[in-house]
Design a protein around this motif. Structure first.
Motif, PDB file in Angstrom:
ATOM      1  N   ARG A  19       0.776  -1.284   0.031  1.00  0.00           N
ATOM      2  CA  ARG A  19      -0.032  -0.021  -0.030  1.00  0.00           C
ATOM      3  C   ARG A  19       0.755   1.312  -0.066  1.00  0.00           C
ATOM      4  O   ARG A  19       1.721   1.530   0.871  1.00  0.00           O
ATOM      5  CB  ARG A  19      -0.868   0.035   1.159  1.00  0.00           C
ATOM      6  CG  ARG A  19      -1.832  -0.609   1.389  1.00  0.00           C
ATOM      7  CD  ARG A  19      -2.847  -0.818   2.278  1.00  0.00           C
ATOM      8  NE  ARG A  19      -4.058  -1.821   2.490  1.00  0.00           N
ATOM      9  CZ  ARG A  19      -4.754  -1.878   3.347  1.00  0.00           C
ATOM     10  NH1 ARG A  19      -4.525  -1.055   4.486  1.00  0.00           N
ATOM     11  NH2 ARG A  19      -5.830  -2.782   3.165  1.00  0.00           N
TER      12      ARG A  19
ATOM     13  N   HIS B  17      -5.997  -0.342  -4.213  1.00  0.00           N
ATOM     14  CA  HIS B  17      -6.602  -0.785  -2.846  1.00  0.00           C
ATOM     15  C   HIS B  17      -8.226   0.123  -2.673  1.00  0.00           C
ATOM     16  O   HIS B  17      -8.340   1.245  -3.135  1.00  0.00           O
ATOM     17  CB  HIS B  17      -5.756  -0.480  -1.783  1.00  0.00           C
ATOM     18  CG  HIS B  17      -4.446  -0.978  -2.164  1.00  0.00           C
ATOM     19  ND1 HIS B  17      -4.037  -2.223  -2.062  1.00  0.00           N
ATOM     20  CD2 HIS B  17      -3.242  -0.240  -2.669  1.00  0.00           C
ATOM     21  CE1 HIS B  17      -2.810  -2.597  -2.521  1.00  0.00           C
ATOM     22  NE2 HIS B  17      -2.370  -1.323  -2.834  1.00  0.00           N
ATOM     23  N   ASP B  18      -8.931  -0.282  -1.772  1.00  0.00           N
ATOM     24  CA  ASP B  18     -10.233   0.269  -1.115  1.00  0.00           C
ATOM     25  C   ASP B  18      -9.864   1.409  -0.355  1.00  0.00           C
ATOM     26  O   ASP B  18      -8.843   1.127   0.943  1.00  0.00           O
ATOM     27  CB  ASP B  18     -11.181  -0.657  -0.302  1.00  0.00           C
ATOM     28  CG  ASP B  18     -11.890  -1.493  -1.415  1.00  0.00           C
ATOM     29  OD1 ASP B  18     -11.969  -1.302  -2.444  1.00  0.00           O
ATOM     30  OD2 ASP B  18     -12.130  -2.725  -1.214  1.00  0.00           O
TER      31      ASP B  18
ATOM     32  N   GLY C 178     -11.218   4.975   1.989  1.00  0.00           N
ATOM     33  CA  GLY C 178     -12.377   5.525   2.419  1.00  0.00           C
ATOM     34  C   GLY C 178     -11.994   7.132   2.631  1.00  0.00           C
ATOM     35  O   GLY C 178     -10.936   7.491   3.158  1.00  0.00           O
TER      36      GLY C 178
ATOM     37  N   PHE D 136     -19.254   8.498   0.789  1.00  0.00           N
ATOM     38  CA  PHE D 136     -19.187   7.494  -0.581  1.00  0.00           C
ATOM     39  C   PHE D 136     -19.076   8.291  -2.131  1.00  0.00           C
ATOM     40  O   PHE D 136     -18.887   7.721  -2.950  1.00  0.00           O
ATOM     41  CB  PHE D 136     -20.139   6.403  -0.790  1.00  0.00           C
ATOM     42  CG  PHE D 136     -19.987   5.599   0.710  1.00  0.00           C
ATOM     43  CD1 PHE D 136     -19.026   4.671   0.757  1.00  0.00           C
ATOM     44  CD2 PHE D 136     -20.984   5.898   1.659  1.00  0.00           C
ATOM     45  CE1 PHE D 136     -18.985   3.996   2.145  1.00  0.00           C
ATOM     46  CE2 PHE D 136     -20.773   4.997   2.875  1.00  0.00           C
ATOM     47  CZ  PHE D 136     -19.977   4.336   3.101  1.00  0.00           C
TER      48      PHE D 136
ATOM     49  N   TYR E  45      -7.266   3.593   4.597  1.00  0.00           N
ATOM     50  CA  TYR E  45      -7.468   2.363   3.882  1.00  0.00           C
ATOM     51  C   TYR E  45      -8.578   1.657   4.394  1.00  0.00           C
ATOM     52  O   TYR E  45      -8.417   1.528   5.773  1.00  0.00           O
ATOM     53  CB  TYR E  45      -6.344   1.498   3.698  1.00  0.00           C
ATOM     54  CG  TYR E  45      -5.251   2.217   2.429  1.00  0.00           C
ATOM     55  CD1 TYR E  45      -5.409   1.930   1.375  1.00  0.00           C
ATOM     56  CD2 TYR E  45      -4.056   2.758   3.084  1.00  0.00           C
ATOM     57  CE1 TYR E  45      -4.516   2.486   0.300  1.00  0.00           C
ATOM     58  CE2 TYR E  45      -3.369   3.292   1.971  1.00  0.00           C
ATOM     59  CZ  TYR E  45      -3.399   3.219   0.848  1.00  0.00           C
ATOM     60  OH  TYR E  45      -2.754   3.606  -0.116  1.00  0.00           O
ATOM     61  N   LYS E  46      -9.451   0.730   3.888  1.00  0.00           N
ATOM     62  CA  LYS E  46     -10.313  -0.104   4.325  1.00  0.00           C
ATOM     63  C   LYS E  46      -9.851  -1.515   4.373  1.00  0.00           C
ATOM     64  O   LYS E  46      -9.067  -1.828   3.832  1.00  0.00           O
ATOM     65  CB  LYS E  46     -11.453  -0.237   3.275  1.00  0.00           C
ATOM     66  CG  LYS E  46     -12.515   1.302   3.205  1.00  0.00           C
ATOM     67  CD  LYS E  46     -13.588   1.003   2.661  1.00  0.00           C
ATOM     68  CE  LYS E  46     -14.433   2.089   2.518  1.00  0.00           C
ATOM     69  NZ  LYS E  46     -15.686   2.171   1.676  1.00  0.00           N
TER      70      LYS E  46
END
Length: 85
Positions: free
Chosen positions: A10, A33-34, A36, A45, A84-85
Motif C-alpha cells: 500500500r 486498494h479500497d 475511504g 462515498f 485504507y479500508k
C-alpha cells in the motif's frame, strides 16, 4: 488524522487526491486498494477529490452536468480524513 501507515503493498495516502485520471492529483497506485473518506466524522462515498491540509472535499451536485458532460462539483469545507479500508 489520516491513516497513512504503509505496508509493502500500500502506498502512502497523499494530502490531495482526485479520482479523475486527467487530474494532476490522480495517483493510480492508491486506487488499486479500497480507500475511504471521512468528512466531518461521517464516511462519504461520493467524494471525487479531497485535500486534507486545506480541509475540503469535492462532491457531485446532483445530476447536473457541466458543458463537457462531466458532473458539476461543489466544494465542501470541514474536517477530512482518508484511510485504507
Amino acid at each position: 488524522m489520516s491513516d497513512t501507515t504503509t505496508t509493502p503493498d500500500r502506498p502512502p495516502l497523499p494530502d490531495r487526491l482526485a479520482i479523475d485520471p486527467r487530474s494532476p492529483h490522480h495517483v493510480a497506485a492508491v486506487f488499486e486498494h479500497d480507500i475511504g473518506i471521512r468528512f466531518n466524522g461521517k464516511e462519504r462515498f461520493d467524494v471525487t477529490e479531497y485535500c486534507i491540509s486545506e480541509r475540503w472535499v469535492k462532491v457531485p451536485s446532483g445530476k447536473t452536468l457541466d458543458r463537457k458532460g462531466q458532473p458539476l462539483l461543489i466544494q465542501l469545507k470541514g474536517t477530512v480524513e482518508a484511510f485504507y479500508k
